[in-house]
Design a protein around this motif. Structure first.
Motif, PDB file in Angstrom:
ATOM      1  N   UNK A   1       0.806  -1.290   0.023  1.00 26.57           N
ATOM      2  CA  UNK A   1       0.021   0.036   0.089  1.00 26.57           C
ATOM      3  C   UNK A   1       0.821   1.129   0.150  1.00 26.57           C
ATOM      4  N   UNK A   2       1.821   1.344   0.550  1.00 26.45           N
ATOM      5  CA  UNK A   2       2.913   2.708   0.774  1.00 26.45           C
ATOM      6  C   UNK A   2       3.508   3.030  -0.548  1.00 26.45           C
ATOM      7  N   UNK A   3       3.860   1.809  -1.133  1.00 21.25           N
ATOM      8  CA  UNK A   3       4.582   2.040  -2.375  1.00 21.25           C
ATOM      9  C   UNK A   3       3.580   2.232  -3.433  1.00 21.25           C
ATOM     10  N   UNK A   4       2.312   1.772  -3.391  1.00 13.71           N
ATOM     11  CA  UNK A   4       1.289   2.181  -4.303  1.00 13.71           C
ATOM     12  C   UNK A   4       0.904   3.539  -4.442  1.00 13.71           C
ATOM     13  N   UNK A   5       0.975   4.279  -3.071  1.00 12.59           N
ATOM     14  CA  UNK A   5       0.675   5.204  -2.997  1.00 12.59           C
ATOM     15  C   UNK A   5       1.632   6.568  -3.380  1.00 12.59           C
ATOM     16  N   UNK A   6       2.813   6.170  -3.374  1.00 16.00           N
ATOM     17  CA  UNK A   6       3.920   7.087  -3.874  1.00 16.00           C
ATOM     18  C   UNK A   6       4.425   6.701  -4.978  1.00 16.00           C
ATOM     19  N   UNK A   7       4.281   5.822  -5.796  1.00 16.93           N
ATOM     20  CA  UNK A   7       4.909   5.478  -7.093  1.00 16.93           C
ATOM     21  C   UNK A   7       4.295   6.427  -7.974  1.00 16.93           C
ATOM     22  N   UNK A   8       5.082   6.693  -9.200  1.00 17.81           N
ATOM     23  CA  UNK A   8       4.572   7.226 -10.375  1.00 17.81           C
ATOM     24  C   UNK A   8       4.493   6.119 -11.672  1.00 17.81           C
ATOM     25  N   UNK A   9       5.340   5.206 -11.639  1.00 14.86           N
ATOM     26  CA  UNK A   9       5.345   4.295 -12.566  1.00 14.86           C
ATOM     27  C   UNK A   9       6.103   3.145 -11.867  1.00 14.86           C
ATOM     28  N   UNK A  10       5.482   1.799 -12.234  1.00 17.26           N
ATOM     29  CA  UNK A  10       6.279   0.633 -11.770  1.00 17.26           C
ATOM     30  C   UNK A  10       7.545   0.480 -12.761  1.00 17.26           C
ATOM     31  N   UNK A  11       8.610  -0.122 -12.131  1.00  9.70           N
ATOM     32  CA  UNK A  11       9.835  -0.200 -12.856  1.00  9.70           C
ATOM     33  C   UNK A  11      10.261  -1.824 -12.980  1.00  9.70           C
ATOM     34  N   UNK A  12       9.709  -2.436 -14.203  1.00  8.90           N
ATOM     35  CA  UNK A  12       9.795  -3.822 -14.415  1.00  8.90           C
ATOM     36  C   UNK A  12      11.137  -4.328 -14.529  1.00  8.90           C
ATOM     37  N   UNK A  13      11.715  -3.703 -15.685  1.00 11.50           N
ATOM     38  CA  UNK A  13      12.885  -4.163 -15.997  1.00 11.50           C
ATOM     39  C   UNK A  13      13.030  -4.101 -17.423  1.00 11.50           C
ATOM     40  N   UNK A  14      14.180  -4.511 -17.938  1.00  9.35           N
ATOM     41  CA  UNK A  14      14.527  -4.260 -19.488  1.00  9.35           C
ATOM     42  C   UNK A  14      15.768  -5.049 -19.836  1.00  9.35           C
TER      43      UNK A  14
END
Length: 303
Positions: free
Chosen positions: A137-150
């Protein structure tokens, strides 16, 4: 201006590079090696067994003849008459194999090795799942985008970091800030292009204030990064910093204790070294990090 010509590779270097290439192709799902001839295999096996049995018999026959070696002559300041007698030279010992690579944990990845196209499809599906993740929940509230990998879905080397920073949170890409620029230089120093490797983190969302991920947050993201690595099946995993190294290896040891040797993760070889952000704060540690990367390159037959 004349170009420098690299010296020709010797026999051992050619064998190491050929073996490394064959291993990489097998990991990528390329079926190119011919199947062994069963009769020839059995014939060779029988010959080796015969030679081994003969060697054992010869050793047993020679054993009773062996006599106790005389006590060594004590060293003194004056040479005895008839010439000085020095201790017998012992042959140099070969370095022992790292026992961790021979443990039960160094086992093959589960399931079949998928073709590259299927790996890319599976990774894309997983990235979509990560983008909608609500586990922290805390990370969801403050994130702009998820960073999956590349990167390359059939990469020979995976670079495994800690978590996204502010630049990564805005772009949705791993290691694009100052630490990412240094990582790119490290990758290029290994004679790879950034597109040839795969880069990911232990958590997919930026922790507030760039703090370390909490254990619960790493546990929530574990199924994601484990699945990524399982799909790619790299030959080497370079853990950048304590968080990634401890998480992947289930260890509490520091980077200083973990670095300088290989650790097993299924049948990948894991190297733990310093995080690029740490190297920016402590440039003196760059030498040690480069030694870790060179250890990997030597093992891969690339230097």
């Amino acid at each position: 201006m004349s170009d420098k010509i690299s010296p020709p590779l010797d026999r051992d270097q050619l064998i190491m590079q050929a073996a490394a290439l064959a291993d990489h192709l097998a990991r990528a799902g390329v079926q190119w090696m011919p199947r062994p001839n069963a009769d020839a295999v059995e014939s060779l096996k029988s010959r080796f067994q015969t030679v081994a049995a003969a060697g054992s018999a010869a050793s047993r026959a020679a054993a009773p003849v062996a006599k106790t070696a005389p006590a060594p002559v004590a060293a003194s300041s004056g040479a005895p008459s008839g010439g000085s007698v020095g201790p017998a030279k012992q042959p140099p010992r070969r370095p022992a194999l790292n026992p961790t690579l021979l443990s039960d944990h160094a086992k093959p990845y589960p399931g079949p090795s998928l073709p590259v196209v299927e790996r890319e499809s599976e990774l894309a599906t997983l990235a979509t799942e990560v983008a909608g993740c609500q586990r922290c929940p805390q990370l969801v509230r403050c994130r702009t985008k998820t960073v999956f990998g590349e990167g390359n879905a059939a990469a020979r080397v995976v670079f495994f970091g800690e978590g996204p920073g502010a630049d990564e949170d805005r772009s949705g890409r791993p290691f694009v800030g100052k630490a990412g620029q240094l990582l790119t230089k490290m990758i290029q120093a290994c004679k790879f292009a950034r597109e040839e490797v795969y880069i990911l983190n232990t958590v997919k969302c930026r922790p507030p204030g760039n703090r370390n991920p909490e254990p619960e947050e790493i546990a929530n993201c574990r199924p994601y990064f484990e699945r990524q690595i399982e799909l790619i099946r790299p030959e080497y995993i370079v853990c950048l910093g304590a968080v990634s190294g401890q998480s992947l290896l289930d260890s509490k040891l520091s980077v200083g204790r973990l670095r300088g040797q290989f650790h097993p993760y299924f049948d990948s070889k894991v190297i733990v070294t310093y995080h690029p952000a740490y190297l920016l704060r402590n440039p003196a540690a760059k030498k040690a990090a480069w030694e870790d990367l060179q250890m990997m390159l030597r093992d891969a037959g690339l230097i």
